[in-house]
Design a protein around this motif. Structure first.
Motif, PDB file in Angstrom:
ATOM      1  N   ILE A  72       2.991   8.121   1.808  1.00  0.00           N
ATOM      2  CA  ILE A  72       4.237   8.728   1.337  1.00  0.00           C
ATOM      3  C   ILE A  72       5.395   8.336   2.248  1.00  0.00           C
ATOM      4  O   ILE A  72       6.481   7.942   1.784  1.00  0.00           O
ATOM      5  CB  ILE A  72       4.114  10.259   1.265  1.00  0.00           C
TER       6      ILE A  72
ATOM      7  N   VAL B 166       7.284  12.207  -6.113  1.00  0.00           N
ATOM      8  CA  VAL B 166       7.677  12.507  -4.745  1.00  0.00           C
ATOM      9  C   VAL B 166       9.127  12.942  -4.730  1.00  0.00           C
ATOM     10  O   VAL B 166       9.988  12.300  -5.351  1.00  0.00           O
ATOM     11  CB  VAL B 166       7.499  11.269  -3.841  1.00  0.00           C
TER      12      VAL B 166
ATOM     13  N   ALA C 255       4.955  16.004  -2.222  1.00  0.00           N
ATOM     14  CA  ALA C 255       4.305  15.418  -3.401  1.00  0.00           C
ATOM     15  C   ALA C 255       3.207  16.376  -3.840  1.00  0.00           C
ATOM     16  O   ALA C 255       2.217  16.579  -3.117  1.00  0.00           O
ATOM     17  CB  ALA C 255       3.737  14.044  -3.083  1.00  0.00           C
TER      18      ALA C 255
END
Length: 264
Positions: free
Chosen positions: A216, A180, A203
Motif C-alpha cells: 500500500i 485505497v 484499505a
C-alpha cells in the motif's frame, strides 16, 4: 377687488425666472461634463493597467483573455486629486501558463485585487510614473481533472472533505482489488511549488501485516507529486492552497507592486 400690478413688476419676475432656469441648465451641463470627464479618466487608467498586465502575462509565456480592470470608488477624479484609490480589480479569464515538464496549468479565472493604491496626478494624465499598490492578492482555482492528470495513476479520484484533499484509487493487492483512500498534505514551497503528499491511508478488507502495508505504501508513494503553479503577473507568489469542492483554491500575494509596469 382684483390685485393691481405696477407696469414693471411682471417683466422683472419673468426675467428672474429665466435667470434661474439658465443657472440650473448651466449647473446640469457642468455636472454632465464632470461626470463625462470622470468616466473618460477612469477608462484611460483602466486601459493603461490592462495593457501593462497583458504585457506581463505574455512576458511570462502565459496566456489569458484581455485583463478586465475596474477602478473601484466614485467619483474617480476625487481619487485622482488625492492620489489614492480605494481598490482596483483585475480579472484574467482563462489564465494558463507553463508548469514544467511540458505541462500547462489552467485557471478559469485569476481574480486579482489591488488595495492601498497610490498614483500622482501626472501619472494618470501623462502615463509617466508608477501606479503602486501597497498590497495585491490573487485567487485562482486548479480543477481536480488537471491534478489527476499530473498524478498519472489510473483510477484516481480526488475530492475535498472537511477542508482537506482526499484521494481514492483501486489497487491490486494479493490478487484482489481494494479501494485505497488517504488524505493529502498540501505544502507551499518556494518558486510557486505545492507539494502534494498522501498519508493516513486505509484499505478495507486487507489483513494488517507488514507485507500488505508495504504494498500500500509503495502505491501511495506513486501518488505524491509537486504542483508547479505558473508564474503569475504583478509579482504574485503562492501563499496558501486549500481544497475546495471543485479543485484547489490557490491564494497568492505581493506588496509594493507597480500596476502599470510591464516588468516582471
Amino acid at each position: 377687488m382684483g390685485e393691481v400690478y405696477s407696469d414693471g413688476a411682471r417683466p422683472r419676475r419673468r426675467w428672474g425666472r429665466r435667470l434661474l432656469i439658465t443657472f440650473i441648465v448651466l449647473v446640469l451641463l457642468l455636472l454632465g461634463l464632470a461626470v463625462a470627464a470622470d468616466r473618460v479618466g477612469k477608462s484611460y487608467a483602466e486601459r493603461m493597467i490592462s495593457d501593462k498586465v497583458a504585457e506581463q502575462v505574455a512576458n511570462q509565456k502565459a496566456t489569458s483573455e484581455k485583463p478586465a480592470v475596474t477602478v473601484e470608488g466614485f467619483p474617480f477624479l476625487t481619487q485622482v486629486a488625492r492620489g489614492r484609490y480605494d481598490e482596483i480589480k483585475i480579472g484574467l479569464a482563462n489564465f494558463s501558463g507553463p508548469a514544467g515538464n511540458n505541462r500547462t496549468v489552467k485557471m478559469k479565472l485569476l481574480d486579482v485585487r489591488a488595495k492601498d493604491v497610490t498614483a500622482p496626478l501626472d501619472t494618470i494624465r501623462s502615463g509617466n510614473g508608477n501606479i503602486v499598490a501597497g498590497t495585491v492578492t490573487g485567487v485562482g482555482f486548479i480543477d481536480y481533472p488537471q491534478l489527476i492528470e499530473l498524478i498519472g495513476q489510473p483510477g484516481v479520484k480526488l475530492a475535498a472533505k472537511d477542508g482537506k484533499l482526499t484521494g481514492a484509487a483501486p489497487v491490486q493487492v494479493l490478487g484482489q482489488t481494494v479501494n485505497v483512500t488517504g488524505t493529502a498534505a498540501l505544502t507551499v514551497k518556494s518558486g510557486n511549488v505545492v507539494q502534494v503528499r498522501f498519508s493516513n491511508v486505509s484499505a478495507e478488507g486487507l489483513p494488517d501485516n507488514p507485507i500488505v502495508k508495504g504494498l500500500i505504501n509503495s502505491y501511495v508513494n506513486k501518488l505524491a507529486f509537486d504542483l508547479r503553479v505558473p508564474a503569475l503577473p504583478l509579482k504574485l507568489t503562492v501563499q496558501n492552497v486549500d481544497a475546495q469542492p471543485d479543485g484547489l483554491k490557490v491564494t497568492a500575494g505581493a506588496s509594493d507592486v507597480a500596476l502599470n509596469s510591464s516588468g516582471l
